[in-house]
Scaffold this motif. Structure first.
Motif, short mmCIF file in Angstrom:
data_model
loop_
_atom_site.label_atom_id
_atom_site.label_comp_id
_atom_site.label_asym_id
_atom_site.label_seq_id
_atom_site.Cartn_x
_atom_site.Cartn_y
_atom_site.Cartn_z
N LYS A 124 0.85 -1.20 0.00
CA LYS A 124 0.00 0.00 0.00
C LYS A 124 0.88 1.25 0.00
O LYS A 124 0.62 2.22 -0.72
CB LYS A 124 -0.92 -0.01 1.23
N VAL A 152 -7.60 -11.03 0.61
CA VAL A 152 -8.57 -10.13 1.25
C VAL A 152 -7.93 -8.76 1.48
O VAL A 152 -8.52 -7.72 1.18
CB VAL A 152 -9.06 -10.73 2.60
N LEU A 153 -6.68 -8.76 1.97
CA LEU A 153 -5.98 -7.49 2.23
C LEU A 153 -5.73 -6.76 0.92
O LEU A 153 -5.89 -5.54 0.83
CB LEU A 153 -4.66 -7.74 2.97
N ASP A 155 -7.47 -6.89 -1.85
CA ASP A 155 -8.73 -6.29 -2.31
C ASP A 155 -9.03 -5.01 -1.53
O ASP A 155 -9.48 -4.02 -2.08
CB ASP A 155 -9.89 -7.29 -2.14
N GLN A 156 -8.74 -5.08 -0.24
CA GLN A 156 -9.02 -3.94 0.64
C GLN A 156 -8.18 -2.71 0.28
O GLN A 156 -8.66 -1.59 0.32
CB GLN A 156 -8.68 -4.41 2.06
N ILE A 157 -6.93 -2.92 -0.10
CA ILE A 157 -6.04 -1.78 -0.38
C ILE A 157 -5.89 -1.49 -1.87
O ILE A 157 -5.16 -0.58 -2.27
CB ILE A 157 -4.63 -2.00 0.23
N LYS A 280 -4.13 -1.99 11.37
CA LYS A 280 -4.68 -1.32 10.18
C LYS A 280 -3.62 -1.17 9.09
O LYS A 280 -2.42 -1.13 9.38
CB LYS A 280 -5.20 0.07 10.57
#
Ligand code: GDP
Length: 298
Positions: A124, A152-153, A155-157, A280
């Motif tokens: 990120k 999952v991470l 997709d999130q970032i 986070k």
């Protein structure tokens, strides 16, 4: 609670006669306190010993400045020396070598140290701060949940992950990631290796193979900053066998005293580049030697 080193040293020096320079005895008495403070901060014994020797050499015979007490003066010498060890030349703190695309970043460490989380945090950061196109791949063939976690991470970032193909070996996944990074025009590909509960030969052999097929620009060891001596042992082992280019210390949002950072630097000589400060995705900062020095001093 730990007693603050400055207070302790003031107490020690109050009892000593004031002189124009720090005498050998003054320094010896003070250094006993420094050593205790280092050990309480979880610095390993040999590192604490060497550190105290270096401080002794600097402090003995130093003129006592009028504006500060001898206690404060020793604390300053200790503080400066802590920063010198923690920072090294400081050039690589917060830096990742990601030139010559696609650059591989190999993430290594024990299970639960925060490797997957840190992989995503760094991806990120590279994307947001340096505008890099990043691909992440999980090589954890033993725990399908870890592969899903990275996806999952990702997709999130908003960072791509290499599609999961069951049954492949870590080195094969690494080759596929490299291929995909080349063909897809990615700047960086990050390889999240499998962790183990403790260091074992099979783990090391696997990481070595992955390293051989990808020639990573960075091999980052992710270690839990709260684990003290174990973190140092882990760093020594990984660096000895694999060769690391830097360390990310996680869980520095916890109340650890940071002694592991000093020991790791002293033992491996490799830079601590980043610290993890929470779960986070933006809870990652570049390493600040002065903050850790402050924690160690208490
Ligand atoms: P891995 O097994 O090394 O890949 O570890 P994970 O990335 O799965 O992390 C294990 C746990 O530690 C997860 O619950 C993370 O959210 C948490 N974690 C990771 N880094 C940090 C950190 O810097 N601070 C805190 N408080 N938790 C963290």
């Amino acid at each position: 609670m730990f007693e603050n080193l400055s207070e302790r040293l003031s107490g020690v020096f109050d009892k000593l006669t004031k002189q124009g320079a720090l005498s050998e005895d003054d320094v010896k008495t003070a250094l006993r306190e420094v050593r205790v403070a280092l050990l309480e901060a979880d610095v390993s014994l040999p590192v604490a010993r060497d550190f105290v020797k270096a401080v002794e050499a600097k402090a003995t015979g130093q003129a006592v400045t009028k504006s500060v007490t001898p206690g404060q003066q020793v604390v300053k010498i200790v503080h400066d020396e802590l920063i010198a060890v923690l920072a090294g030349d400081g050039a690589e703190i917060g830096q990742l070598k990601v030139d010559n695309p696609p650059a591989a970043i190999l993430m290594v460490g024990l299970q639960g140290g925060g490797k997957t989380t840190t992989t995503a945090k760094l991806a990120k950061r590279l994307k947001d701060k340096q505008g890099k196109r990043v691909l992440m791949a999980s090589l954890d063939v033993y725990r399908p949940a870890a592969m899903d976690q990275l996806k999952v991470l990702g997709d999130q970032i908003g960072v791509d992950t290499l599609p999961i193909v069951p049954g492949q070996k870590p080195a094969d996944i690494a080759k596929r990631a490299k291929q995909q990074a080349l063909m897809g025009g990615y700047d960086v590909y990050m390889l999240d290796t499998a962790g183990r509960l403790s260091i074992d030969d099979a783990l090391m052999a696997e990481v070595e193979e992955v390293k051989a097929v990808t020639a990573p620009r960075e091999t980052l060891l992710v270690v839990d900053g709260l684990t003290g001596q174990d973190a140092v042992h882990t760093a020594e082992n990984f660096d000895g066998r694999i060769g690391i280019t830097g360390v990310v210390l996680t869980r520095m949002d916890g109340d650890g005293r940071g002694g592991a950072a000093l020991s790791m630097r002293a033992v491996t000589g490799k830079p601590i580049k980043f610290v993890g400060l929470g779960e986070k995705m933006d809870a990652l900062e570049e390493f600040h030697p002065d903050r850790v020095a402050g924690r160690i001093l208490g």
